[in-house]
Design an enzyme around this catalytic site. Structure first.
Site, short mmCIF file in Angstrom:
data_model
loop_
_atom_site.label_atom_id
_atom_site.label_comp_id
_atom_site.label_asym_id
_atom_site.label_seq_id
_atom_site.Cartn_x
_atom_site.Cartn_y
_atom_site.Cartn_z
N LYS B 57 1.12 -1.22 0.43
CA LYS B 57 0.25 -0.06 0.17
C LYS B 57 0.57 1.27 -0.27
O LYS B 57 1.63 1.39 0.53
CB LYS B 57 -0.98 -0.36 1.20
CG LYS B 57 -2.15 0.86 1.70
CD LYS B 57 -2.85 0.94 2.99
CE LYS B 57 -3.42 1.89 3.14
NZ LYS B 57 -5.11 1.39 3.73
N SER B 132 -9.68 1.72 3.21
CA SER B 132 -8.57 2.29 2.14
C SER B 132 -7.76 1.38 1.37
O SER B 132 -7.15 1.80 0.50
CB SER B 132 -7.99 2.66 2.56
OG SER B 132 -7.20 2.38 3.65
N SER B 156 -9.55 -0.72 6.84
CA SER B 156 -8.68 -0.80 5.63
C SER B 156 -8.65 -2.07 5.08
O SER B 156 -7.79 -2.26 4.16
CB SER B 156 -7.90 0.39 5.88
OG SER B 156 -9.06 1.25 5.84
#
Lengths: 103, 473
Positions: B57, B132, B156
């Site tokens: 990420k 996310s 997330s």
């Protein structure tokens, strides 16, 4: 509770944000809605409960010895500075030359 | 066989796997899962994940790739060091092939707050991948990488894992170092693996779980390591395992097919010998409001560092205050500003006690209620999300509707316990995840339970054709 535009502006100043008029009104409405939802927390009596700031309470905030370690990356950090003069970070003047330095 | 195992056993040539993953990502990324890609070198010999391609990420610091947090504020920022989790992956021989798209500063549940535009769900390009860590989830689901790292502050990792039909785990708070991971809400942020199977997640935990002097909240995990060995050695006979189903996670606001799939998962465990009982966690409904106060308060403090002075974007101003305000107003997107505003409000004089402190007290009530449940039950089983992946744009204008996507995942972050989402079935052609939670440091047991489920079911084996031809939601 009711959030006013003035309150939103005061918070924006604290947060160092500049909000345009339409943005301020939109965020005011959003905050209003979120705070109404958050107001439900008043339904439970927690006066005698200690706040929990971290789930690893017993392990957190352990002091370590203050030992200097050579990271080898300090020059690299300077590369990330948006404006600098050699090894100095440049900023607008933030101390009024006429004051005692505390203003 | 798991993809990672295929590489480890030599069935898939290690160097080729990474090179071909990097090559195909740079050529075709129809979901917009990646923000940057690297040109991998030959894998170092050996290492438990030698040659395995993985994605991280874009909130994890990488010295050789930009780390933008999907924000304009950090659009041109490349850190000077690797986060501890990246260092550990590298020392295991895994090869970073790219950085994945995300909601800006990890604030969002759909990947739509990314400054660089949303990622799309590989099962259907008209719906969100969740967030996310949506880019990481989409990259794994689309088969671009067998393993990705995400972070989970309120769901997330688990929520996008559910929406994309993969397995994603948020380990016990403190199990994996946060050093070099860009902070959102430090008392809840946690790095975790996302892969097709629980076994693959366990392989990653074996590499990532370690106390790190660089993160004072990281802890020595009592299970040490050997997660994968434990998972593979676990018995499919679940006699004696007690699983609680908190009824508050099955009520109003949870779509019928989602509830049905969680109940079906419970029957699978029951058939394997586990005892299933309905329980009640009556304070669950307060988790969402407590979370939004606490996480926004921590975010407003953590994001104060983006002032245009030492790194990231700088906008000019008449004086220093003007510079701060111009930089922050133009560098942050709307959702980030909304959370900073909420957090600044909750911490401000006159409101601190009524909002921040009250939420922190409620947090303890919720955490202790969950702890008490684990005296009688080994694990809890719930839906991961109230719905399947929703259409792009549907919730962008309605923050409360967006926040509801995390209603089932947030309690684990407040309590600091491990939790995972695994594929449990499909509704309308879209995957539906099932969540398992366990007490602190039960990470190995939790993965074993998911692995037993995946030995008995095949939901995790279904893959999207390529998403373009997906069905209507």
């Amino acid at each position: 509770m009711r959030i006013s535009s003035d309150q939103v502006e005061r918070i924006a100043q604290l947060a160092r944000l500049h909000l345009e008029d339409d943005e301020r009104e939109r965020i005011r409405g959003d905050l209003q809605g979120i705070l109404e939802h958050v107001g439900r927390l008043d339904e439970i009596d927690v006066d005698e409960i200690d706040p929990m700031h971290n789930p690893a309470e017993s392990d957190a905030n352990v002091l370590r010895d203050d030992i200097v370690v050579e990271s080898g990356v300090s020059d690299g950090f300077l590369e990330s500075v948006p404006r600098r003069d050699d090894r100095y970070v440049t900023t607008p003047r933030f101390v009024d030359p006429g004051s005692d330095g505390h203003g | 066989m798991d993809i990672l195992e295929a590489i480890r056993s030599g069935e898939l040539a290690a160097g080729e796997a990474a090179a071909s993953a990097a090559e195909s990502i740079s050529r075709r990324d129809p979901c917009g899962a990646f923000l940057s890609t690297s040109d991998p070198d030959d894998p170092p010999p050996g290492g438990s994940l030698g040659g395995v391609p993985y994605a991280a990420k874009d909130n994890m610091s990488t010295a050789n790739l930009p780390t933008t947090c999907a924000s304009r504020m950090l659009e041109d920022y490349t850190p000077v060091y690797d986060a501890t989790c990246i260092e550990l992956m590298e020392s295991s021989g895994a090869i970073l092939v790219g950085k994945t798209n995300m909601d800006e500063f990890a604030m969002g549940s759909s990947n739509e707050t990314s400054y660089f535009g949303p990622t799309r769900n590989p099962w259907n390009h008209g719906v969100v991948p969740g967030g996310s860590s949506g880019g990481s989830a989409a990259a794994v689901a689309a088969g671009m990488v067998p393993l990705a790292l995400g972070t989970d502050t309120g769901g997330s990792i688990r929520q996008p894992a559910s929406f994309c039909g993969i397995t994603g785990m948020k380990p016990t708070y403190g199990a994996i170092s946060r050093r070099g991971v860009i902070s959102f809400a430090s008392s809840m942020d946690q790095v975790g693996p996302m892969a097709l199977t629980a076994g693959d997640c366990a392989l990653a935990l074996d590499v990532l779980v370690a106390r790190d002097p660089g993160d004072s909240t990281s802890v020595e995990h009592p299970e040490g390591g050997g997660f994968f060995r434990r998972v593979r050695g676990s018995s499919a006979d679940l006699s004696g395992i007690r699983i609680g189903m908190p009824k508050e996670y099955y009520g109003v606001g949870i779509d019928e097919p989602v509830t049905e799939i969680a109940l079906r998962a419970a029957r699978v465990f029951e058939d394997l010998g586990a005892t299933i009982e309905e329980i009640s966690l009556p304070h669950t409904e307060y988790a969402l409001p407590a979370y939004y106060v606490i996480s926004s308060a921590e975010a407003s403090s953590n994001l104060a560092r983006y002032d245009g002075i030492s790194y990231g974007m700088r906008e000019i101003g008449d004086d220093i205050d003007d510079l701060y305000r111009n930089t922050r107003s133009r560098g942050f997107g709307e959702e980030v500003k909304r959370r900073i505003m909420l957090g600044s409000f909750a911490l401000s004089a006159g409101y601190y006690d009524a909002f921040y402190l009250r939420a922190a007290r409620v947090r303890r009530v919720i955490a202790e209620e969950i702890d008490r449940a684990f005296r009688r039950y080994d694990y809890l089983l719930t839906p991961t999300c109230p719905t399947v992946a929703f259409p792009l744009g549907e919730r962008v204008e309605d923050p409360m509707a967006m926040y509801m996507a995390d209603v089932c995942t947030i309690p684990a972050n407040l309590a600091g316990i491990p939790a995972l989402s695994m594929p449990g079935g499909f509704s309308g052609g879209l995957p539906v995840g099932v969540q398992l939670m366990g007490p602190r440091f039960s990470d190995g047991g939790l993965l074993s339970l998911a692995d037993v489920f995946q030995r008995t079911t095949d939901h995790h084996l279904r893959r999207p054709s390529d998403g373009v031809e997906g069905v209507e939601p």
